[in-house]
Design a protein around this motif. Structure first.
Motif, PDB file in Angstrom:
ATOM      1  N   MET A 179      62.950  77.580  38.454  1.00 33.29           N
ATOM      2  CA  MET A 179      61.620  77.157  37.985  1.00 33.29           C
ATOM      3  C   MET A 179      60.844  76.595  39.167  1.00 33.29           C
ATOM      4  N   SER A 180      59.544  76.868  39.202  1.00 32.90           N
ATOM      5  CA  SER A 180      58.726  76.439  40.332  1.00 32.90           C
ATOM      6  C   SER A 180      57.420  75.864  39.829  1.00 32.90           C
ATOM      7  N   ASN A 181      56.838  74.974  40.625  1.00 35.46           N
ATOM      8  CA  ASN A 181      55.581  74.359  40.196  1.00 35.46           C
ATOM      9  C   ASN A 181      54.723  74.012  41.399  1.00 35.46           C
ATOM     10  N   PRO A 182      54.476  75.000  42.303  1.00 31.31           N
ATOM     11  CA  PRO A 182      53.713  74.666  43.507  1.00 31.31           C
ATOM     12  C   PRO A 182      52.230  74.572  43.228  1.00 31.31           C
ATOM     13  N   ARG A 183      51.561  73.717  43.966  1.00 33.13           N
ATOM     14  CA  ARG A 183      50.104  73.737  43.995  1.00 33.13           C
ATOM     15  C   ARG A 183      49.709  74.540  45.222  1.00 33.13           C
ATOM     16  N   ILE A 184      48.943  75.577  45.009  1.00 33.13           N
ATOM     17  CA  ILE A 184      48.560  76.460  46.098  1.00 33.13           C
ATOM     18  C   ILE A 184      47.093  76.232  46.423  1.00 33.13           C
ATOM     19  N   GLU A 185      46.796  75.892  47.650  1.00 31.69           N
ATOM     20  CA  GLU A 185      45.415  75.707  48.062  1.00 31.69           C
ATOM     21  C   GLU A 185      44.771  77.071  48.300  1.00 31.69           C
ATOM     22  N   PRO A 186      43.542  77.272  47.864  1.00 32.66           N
ATOM     23  CA  PRO A 186      42.883  78.569  48.033  1.00 32.66           C
ATOM     24  C   PRO A 186      42.805  78.983  49.492  1.00 32.66           C
ATOM     25  N   ASP A 187      42.987  80.261  49.734  1.00 34.91           N
ATOM     26  CA  ASP A 187      42.887  80.804  51.081  1.00 34.91           C
ATOM     27  C   ASP A 187      41.431  80.861  51.532  1.00 34.91           C
ATOM     28  N   VAL A 188      40.521  81.138  50.598  1.00 34.91           N
ATOM     29  CA  VAL A 188      39.089  81.210  50.891  1.00 34.91           C
ATOM     30  C   VAL A 188      38.361  80.281  49.930  1.00 34.91           C
ATOM     31  N   ARG A 189      37.419  79.522  50.455  1.00 33.25           N
ATOM     32  CA  ARG A 189      36.576  78.652  49.615  1.00 33.25           C
ATOM     33  C   ARG A 189      35.116  79.089  49.755  1.00 33.25           C
ATOM     34  N   TYR A 190      34.380  78.910  48.672  1.00 32.40           N
ATOM     35  CA  TYR A 190      32.998  79.377  48.609  1.00 32.40           C
ATOM     36  C   TYR A 190      32.073  78.173  48.388  1.00 32.40           C
ATOM     37  N   PRO A 191      31.400  77.715  49.430  1.00 36.18           N
ATOM     38  CA  PRO A 191      30.542  76.524  49.299  1.00 36.18           C
ATOM     39  C   PRO A 191      29.231  76.833  48.588  1.00 36.18           C
ATOM     40  N   THR A 192      28.594  75.781  48.118  1.00 36.07           N
ATOM     41  CA  THR A 192      27.263  75.895  47.537  1.00 36.07           C
ATOM     42  C   THR A 192      26.224  75.971  48.655  1.00 36.07           C
ATOM     43  N   VAL A 193      24.993  76.293  48.278  1.00 38.40           N
ATOM     44  CA  VAL A 193      23.911  76.333  49.260  1.00 38.40           C
ATOM     45  C   VAL A 193      23.754  74.974  49.937  1.00 38.40           C
ATOM     46  N   ALA A 194      23.817  73.898  49.162  1.00 37.95           N
ATOM     47  CA  ALA A 194      23.666  72.559  49.741  1.00 37.95           C
ATOM     48  C   ALA A 194      24.760  72.281  50.770  1.00 37.95           C
ATOM     49  N   GLN A 195      25.982  72.702  50.492  1.00 36.19           N
ATOM     50  CA  GLN A 195      27.082  72.483  51.432  1.00 36.19           C
ATOM     51  C   GLN A 195      26.902  73.309  52.694  1.00 36.19           C
ATOM     52  N   ILE A 196      26.370  74.522  52.550  1.00 38.18           N
ATOM     53  CA  ILE A 196      26.108  75.356  53.722  1.00 38.18           C
ATOM     54  C   ILE A 196      25.017  74.718  54.588  1.00 38.18           C
ATOM     55  N   ARG A 197      23.982  74.223  53.940  1.00 38.28           N
ATOM     56  CA  ARG A 197      22.909  73.571  54.686  1.00 38.28           C
ATOM     57  C   ARG A 197      23.437  72.366  55.467  1.00 38.28           C
ATOM     58  N   ASP A 198      24.294  71.589  54.842  1.00 37.48           N
ATOM     59  CA  ASP A 198      24.885  70.427  55.517  1.00 37.48           C
ATOM     60  C   ASP A 198      25.711  70.867  56.722  1.00 37.48           C
ATOM     61  N   ALA A 199      26.488  71.957  56.555  1.00 38.51           N
ATOM     62  CA  ALA A 199      27.319  72.442  57.661  1.00 38.51           C
ATOM     63  C   ALA A 199      26.461  72.929  58.813  1.00 38.51           C
ATOM     64  N   GLU A 200      25.344  73.594  58.496  1.00 37.43           N
ATOM     65  CA  GLU A 200      24.438  74.053  59.555  1.00 37.43           C
ATOM     66  C   GLU A 200      23.823  72.871  60.294  1.00 37.43           C
ATOM     67  N   ALA A 201      23.388  71.874  59.524  1.00 36.77           N
ATOM     68  CA  ALA A 201      22.771  70.703  60.154  1.00 36.77           C
ATOM     69  C   ALA A 201      23.762  69.958  61.034  1.00 36.77           C
ATOM     70  N   ALA A 202      25.022  69.930  60.602  1.00 37.96           N
ATOM     71  CA  ALA A 202      26.043  69.193  61.350  1.00 37.96           C
ATOM     72  C   ALA A 202      26.318  69.794  62.723  1.00 37.96           C
ATOM     73  N   THR A 203      25.971  71.063  62.934  1.00 39.43           N
ATOM     74  CA  THR A 203      26.208  71.677  64.237  1.00 39.43           C
ATOM     75  C   THR A 203      25.229  71.160  65.295  1.00 39.43           C
ATOM     76  N   GLY A 204      24.060  70.683  64.864  1.00 42.97           N
ATOM     77  CA  GLY A 204      23.039  70.250  65.804  1.00 42.97           C
ATOM     78  C   GLY A 204      22.360  71.398  66.527  1.00 42.97           C
ATOM     79  N   LEU A 205      22.537  72.630  66.026  1.00 42.17           N
ATOM     80  CA  LEU A 205      22.029  73.810  66.728  1.00 42.17           C
ATOM     81  C   LEU A 205      20.859  74.477  66.017  1.00 42.17           C
ATOM     82  N   LEU A 206      20.358  73.852  64.967  1.00 36.32           N
ATOM     83  CA  LEU A 206      19.280  74.474  64.212  1.00 36.32           C
ATOM     84  C   LEU A 206      17.965  74.488  64.997  1.00 36.32           C
TER      85      LEU A 206
END
Length: 496
Positions: A1-28
């Motif tokens: 019997m097994s009961n692992p929690r598997i973290e997703p290989d790919v995650r899909y951010p929201t638009v707001a999260q993408i905007r934050d990631a872009e701003a965090a680069t300082g390259l906009l």
């Protein structure tokens, strides 16, 4: 019997999260991200042209909106023009076109035109992830004209096809349907929720960093993850240790539901499958390894139940549903079981063991009392919270929300070959067998959905032909082997 929690290989951010990631680069501010994005778009188009006859002298048209998406397209057009491509651009808002991108296009020999001639590729640079609603009439007219004059032209979308909502995947008609979508840093939610609209996805690294998708709720498991976690016999396992699943499905009117659900459970794992219901004689005739009984209380011990496919909505079915839900083991409720549960919600009140509900859109509406809206991720998560159950919403993009709010997973099937009568019965059997091995419901659901999709692909073959659910069930073992092969040599040892 097994009961692992598997973290997703790919995650899909929201638009707001993408905007934050872009701003965090300082390259906009310096245009660095736009330059990298444009070169990525151009490279993807060059690769596409090479695959269809070469680059020099080919004809590419840019449909350009007023935002940064249009700027990406214009700069990409400049790169293409310098490679000998004949690039022309239709500006939907000439006074608001990106000045730097327009100058780069013209400097490289690209032209601004009122309408396109014949094209090999048309680039959708109308709106990006910030767009809402359908294509506006002027943009729709341009794409309609391209379709008439150049019906074989490839459609390349910058970031996202215009008319598709980035966060929900809702397709607002009219909308662009792309052959290729070039996006940046990480895939967006719509790329998995509206995959047929996006075509092939190319993700360009523009420097957002490895943590751009951190915090994203929606994710998916890779084939390698599913293959590595698939329960197989270990050196000390017997049929009971590998999981015993009970199936309550089928009726005199729908005996096939019992056969498909039970057959899928048998193929999914190598433990034991028990069947309880009116189709017992037919089940054991087709699957002699199955232990049968007429009612669930006489079926013997199980480690998970599947209840509902094709078993009706009469009083006898309700009694069987009550019996199964009273058991202190995981229970998957499907089809007719969901219809009954929508009328008798009190049946879940006393449960402490996990429950997994697997509705299609119509059953989801019966369960929640309202039609399924455009935001499937939010709707499934809300349903899971309301019922205290893991919920799997069937579809080409199957969405699964964990009861404890820890995960929302999605499986994009890659085709619609599984859209056939009885396919859902097979899915229930696969997932039920996985539940019996001790996998967490959300993980079992995501793994089962992936194997179900792969089985449909295998059954359809190449270039593909329509299949029935029986063919899908027959391909389950090959699907599991395919998934385990993706996990590498370690997956062939046995055990998890």
């Amino acid at each position: 019997m097994s009961n692992p929690r598997i973290e997703p290989d790919v995650r899909y951010p929201t638009v707001a999260q993408i905007r934050d990631a872009e701003a965090a680069t300082g390259l906009l501010a310096g245009g660095v991200l736009m330059s990298r994005a444009a070169h990525g778009v151009a490279s993807a188009i060059i690769d596409d042209l090479r695959a269809t006859g070469g680059v020099y002298g080919r004809r590419v048209g840019l449909v350009v909106g007023s935002g940064d998406n249009g700027g990406d397209a214009l700069f990409a057009g400049g790169v293409l023009a310098r490679r000998g491509v004949a690039v022309s651009a239709v500006l939907l808002a000439p006074d608001r076109a990106h000045r730097g991108g327009l100058a780069a296009l013209r400097a490289a020999g690209g032209r601004v035109v009122a309408e396109f001639g014949e094209l090999d590729v048309v680039v959708d640079g109308v709106v990006g992830i910030g767009g809402t609603g359908p294509l506006r009439p002027p943009a729709a007219a341009v794409f309609d004209a391209v379709g008439t004059r150049s019906p074989r032209a490839r459609v390349v979308a910058v970031d996202l096809p215009s008319g598709v909502d980035a966060d929900t995947g809702e397709v607002h008609e009219p909308a662009v349907r792309a052959d290729l979508t070039v996006t940046f840093g990480v895939p967006r939610r719509a790329h998995v929720l509206a995959a047929p609209q996006c075509g092939r996805i190319v993700v360009v690294d523009i420097g957002l960093g490895h943590h751009a998708a951190d915090g994203a709720v929606l994710g998916s498991l890779s084939d390698a993850q599913v293959g590595a976690a698939w329960p197989v016999p270990g050196p000390f396992d017997d049929k009971y240790r590998q999981g015993v699943v009970g199936i309550v499905a089928g009726s005199a009117r729908y005996p096939g539901a019992a056969l498909l659900c039970t057959g899928a459970a048998v193929a999914a794992t190598s433990g034991m499958t028990r069947y309880a219901g009116p189709a017992a004689a037919a089940v054991v005739d087709h699957h002699p390894e199955v232990v049968v009984a007429d009612e669930p209380e006489r079926a013997g011990k199980v480690q998970a139940w599947v209840v509902g496919p094709g078993f009706g909505t009469d009083d006898a079915a309700l009694i069987r549903l009550r019996t199964v839900l009273a058991a202190d083991v995981p229970v998957l409720v499907d089809a007719d079981g969901i219809t009954l549960l929508a009328q008798h919600r009190e049946l879940l009140a006393a449960r402490t063991a996990p429950t997994l509900l697997t509705p299609h859109a119509g059953e989801f509406a019966r369960l929640t009392g309202e039609p399924l809206g455009p935001d499937r991720v939010a709707a499934v998560a809300a349903c899971a919270a309301e019922f205290g159950a893991t919920v799997l919403l069937k579809g080409r993009a199957t969405v699964i929300a964990a009861a404890d709010h820890s995960q929302v997973l999605v499986n994009e099937a890659g085709s619609s070959w599984a859209a056939t009568a009885g396919s859902g019965d097979a899915l229930a059997g696969i997932i039920g067998a996985l539940l019996a091995t001790g996998l967490q419901p959300a993980v079992a659901a995501a793994m089962g959905a992936r194997a179900h999709s792969v089985a449909a692909h295998i059954a359809a073959g190449s270039p593909g032909a329509p299949i029935g659910a029986s063919s899908l069930v027959a391909a389950i073992s090959d699907a599991i082997r395919t998934l385990r092969g993706q996990a590498g040599p370690a997956s062939s040892v046995g055990g998890i």
